[in-house]
Write a protein that holds these residues in place. Structure first.
Motif, short mmCIF file in Angstrom:
data_model
loop_
_atom_site.label_atom_id
_atom_site.label_comp_id
_atom_site.label_asym_id
_atom_site.label_seq_id
_atom_site.Cartn_x
_atom_site.Cartn_y
_atom_site.Cartn_z
N GLU A 32 6.18 -6.20 -21.77
CA GLU A 32 6.47 -7.21 -22.79
C GLU A 32 7.37 -6.66 -23.89
OE1 GLU A 32 2.75 -8.67 -24.24
OE2 GLU A 32 2.28 -9.71 -22.37
N ALA A 33 7.28 -5.36 -24.13
CA ALA A 33 8.09 -4.72 -25.16
C ALA A 33 9.52 -4.49 -24.71
CB ALA A 33 7.45 -3.41 -25.57
N GLY A 34 9.79 -4.75 -23.41
CA GLY A 34 11.17 -4.65 -22.96
C GLY A 34 11.44 -3.62 -21.88
N GLN A 35 10.46 -2.88 -21.47
CA GLN A 35 10.68 -1.89 -20.42
C GLN A 35 10.86 -2.60 -19.08
OE1 GLN A 35 7.64 1.09 -20.19
NE2 GLN A 35 8.82 2.40 -18.82
N LYS A 36 11.81 -2.14 -18.30
CA LYS A 36 12.11 -2.77 -17.02
C LYS A 36 10.98 -2.56 -16.02
CE LYS A 36 17.09 -2.21 -17.27
NZ LYS A 36 18.26 -1.62 -16.62
N THR A 37 10.80 -3.56 -15.17
CA THR A 37 9.75 -3.50 -14.14
C THR A 37 9.97 -2.31 -13.23
OG1 THR A 37 9.57 -5.90 -14.19
CG2 THR A 37 8.62 -4.78 -12.30
N SER A 38 11.20 -2.08 -12.83
CA SER A 38 11.48 -0.97 -11.91
C SER A 38 11.12 0.37 -12.53
CB SER A 38 12.95 -0.99 -11.49
OG SER A 38 13.79 -0.90 -12.62
N ASP A 39 11.33 0.52 -13.84
CA ASP A 39 10.97 1.77 -14.52
C ASP A 39 9.45 1.95 -14.58
OD1 ASP A 39 13.65 2.26 -14.92
OD2 ASP A 39 13.67 1.43 -16.95
N ILE A 40 8.74 0.85 -14.86
CA ILE A 40 7.28 0.91 -14.93
C ILE A 40 6.70 1.29 -13.58
CG2 ILE A 40 5.20 -0.47 -15.28
CD1 ILE A 40 6.82 -2.07 -17.36
N VAL A 41 7.19 0.63 -12.54
CA VAL A 41 6.70 0.88 -11.18
C VAL A 41 6.89 2.34 -10.80
CG1 VAL A 41 7.20 0.35 -8.76
CG2 VAL A 41 6.97 -1.50 -10.40
N ARG A 42 8.03 2.87 -11.13
CA ARG A 42 8.32 4.28 -10.80
C ARG A 42 7.47 5.23 -11.63
NH1 ARG A 42 13.33 4.59 -12.48
NH2 ARG A 42 13.99 3.11 -10.91
N GLU A 43 7.32 4.94 -12.92
CA GLU A 43 6.58 5.83 -13.82
C GLU A 43 5.10 5.93 -13.44
OE1 GLU A 43 5.35 6.06 -18.54
OE2 GLU A 43 7.01 4.77 -17.92
N TYR A 44 4.48 4.82 -13.08
CA TYR A 44 3.05 4.81 -12.79
C TYR A 44 2.74 4.87 -11.30
CZ TYR A 44 2.51 3.77 -17.71
OH TYR A 44 2.55 3.83 -19.07
N ASN A 45 3.78 4.94 -10.49
CA ASN A 45 3.62 5.06 -9.04
C ASN A 45 2.78 3.92 -8.46
OD1 ASN A 45 4.13 6.25 -6.57
ND2 ASN A 45 2.32 7.55 -6.66
N ILE A 46 3.18 2.69 -8.80
CA ILE A 46 2.53 1.50 -8.28
C ILE A 46 3.59 0.65 -7.59
CG2 ILE A 46 0.66 1.42 -9.96
CD1 ILE A 46 2.26 -0.67 -11.52
N SER A 47 3.16 -0.29 -6.77
CA SER A 47 4.11 -1.18 -6.11
C SER A 47 4.43 -2.35 -7.03
CB SER A 47 3.55 -1.69 -4.79
OG SER A 47 2.46 -2.55 -5.03
N GLU A 48 5.56 -2.99 -6.79
CA GLU A 48 5.92 -4.18 -7.56
C GLU A 48 4.89 -5.27 -7.34
OE1 GLU A 48 9.87 -5.75 -7.56
OE2 GLU A 48 10.75 -3.76 -7.42
N GLN A 49 4.37 -5.37 -6.14
CA GLN A 49 3.36 -6.37 -5.83
C GLN A 49 2.12 -6.16 -6.70
OE1 GLN A 49 1.98 -6.28 -1.82
NE2 GLN A 49 0.77 -8.14 -2.04
N THR A 50 1.69 -4.93 -6.87
CA THR A 50 0.55 -4.63 -7.73
C THR A 50 0.84 -5.02 -9.17
OG1 THR A 50 -0.15 -2.80 -6.33
CG2 THR A 50 -0.93 -2.77 -8.60
N PHE A 51 2.03 -4.68 -9.64
CA PHE A 51 2.41 -5.02 -11.02
C PHE A 51 2.35 -6.53 -11.24
CE2 PHE A 51 5.59 -6.34 -14.09
CZ PHE A 51 5.14 -5.68 -15.22
N TYR A 52 2.95 -7.29 -10.36
CA TYR A 52 2.98 -8.74 -10.54
C TYR A 52 1.61 -9.38 -10.33
CZ TYR A 52 8.00 -8.56 -11.08
OH TYR A 52 9.25 -8.29 -11.56
N ARG A 53 0.76 -8.76 -9.52
CA ARG A 53 -0.61 -9.26 -9.37
C ARG A 53 -1.37 -9.07 -10.68
NH1 ARG A 53 -2.09 -6.69 -4.92
NH2 ARG A 53 -2.94 -4.92 -6.04
#
Length: 57
Positions: A32-53
């Motif tokens: 919400e603060a502006g960090q890109k989804t791709s960066d978050i997924v890479r940083e925390y080692n999660i899938s995009e599907q998990t993030f959006y869930r």
């Protein structure tokens, strides 16, 4: 055939979670603060599907 048990990863049970609710909230707030989804997924080692869930809950 020999199997090396120390090389086999243990499967996580349904009751064992990798992230606490507080950690998930922190991750979602960073998005919400502006960090890109791709960066978050890479940083925390999660899938995009998990993030959006998580985001849909």
């Amino acid at each position: 055939m020999l199997v090396r048990y120390d090389k086999i990863k243990k499967r996580r049970s349904n009751y064992e979670k990798r992230f606490t609710e507080e950690q998930i909230i922190k991750i979602l707030k960073s998005h919400e603060a502006g960090q890109k989804t791709s960066d978050i997924v890479r940083e925390y080692n999660i899938s995009e599907q998990t993030f959006y869930r998580w985001k849909s809950k």
